[in-house]
Design a protein around this motif. Structure first.
Motif: not given
Length: 138
Positions: A25-43
């Motif tokens: 049975q074929p198996v394909t592996s790969f990586s995925v980067a999921s990113s987000r940006s936000y501003t913390n309480q210190q700005g």
């Protein structure tokens, strides 16, 4: 009966690698980067990236191996595969800092990159999502 699903949207981090299980049975592996940006309480602006290691099986593995490339934008729907302690895989990076990756077995992969956004000839999203409900052979 228990059930969980995780949905990840991100970019493929390296070229997919296809191999075969002992029963062929074929198996394909790969990586995925999921990113987000936000501003913390210190700005301050904070960029956060979480890496997922994706495994696709059967026909889905063949499709992912054929059409995904490093940088492709994808949506992956699947289930988390915990380590023996029930969490992500933990390791130490070369610089000594801790790292973790979350293992996911894909049920659905949707290709979100438009033609030309990754490799030449990359597929459009239309009609290329693929579901594979085959059982994992191990």
């Amino acid at each position: 009966m228990s059930f969980h699903t995780i949905i990840i949207v991100g970019n493929v981090g390296r070229e997919p690698e296809m191999r075969f299980t002992p029963n062929g049975q074929p198996v394909t592996s790969f990586s995925v980067a999921s990113s987000r940006s936000y501003t913390n309480q210190q700005g301050e602006k904070v960029d956060e990236t979480i890496w997922f290691r994706i495994s696709a099986f059967g026909k889905l593995a063949e499709t992912c191996n054929q059409y995904l490339h490093k940088g492709s934008k994808v949506l992956v729907e699947g289930r988390l595969i915990p380590d023996k302690n029930g969490g992500p895989r933990i390791w130490q990076r070369q610089d000594g800092s801790p790292g973790a990756s979350f293992e996911v077995t894909a049920n659905t992969v949707r290709f979100l990159s438009a033609r030309g956004e990754t490799e030449p000839g990359a597929p459009l999203d239309e009609g290329l999502a693929h579901d594979d409900s085959a059982e994992i052979p191990f």
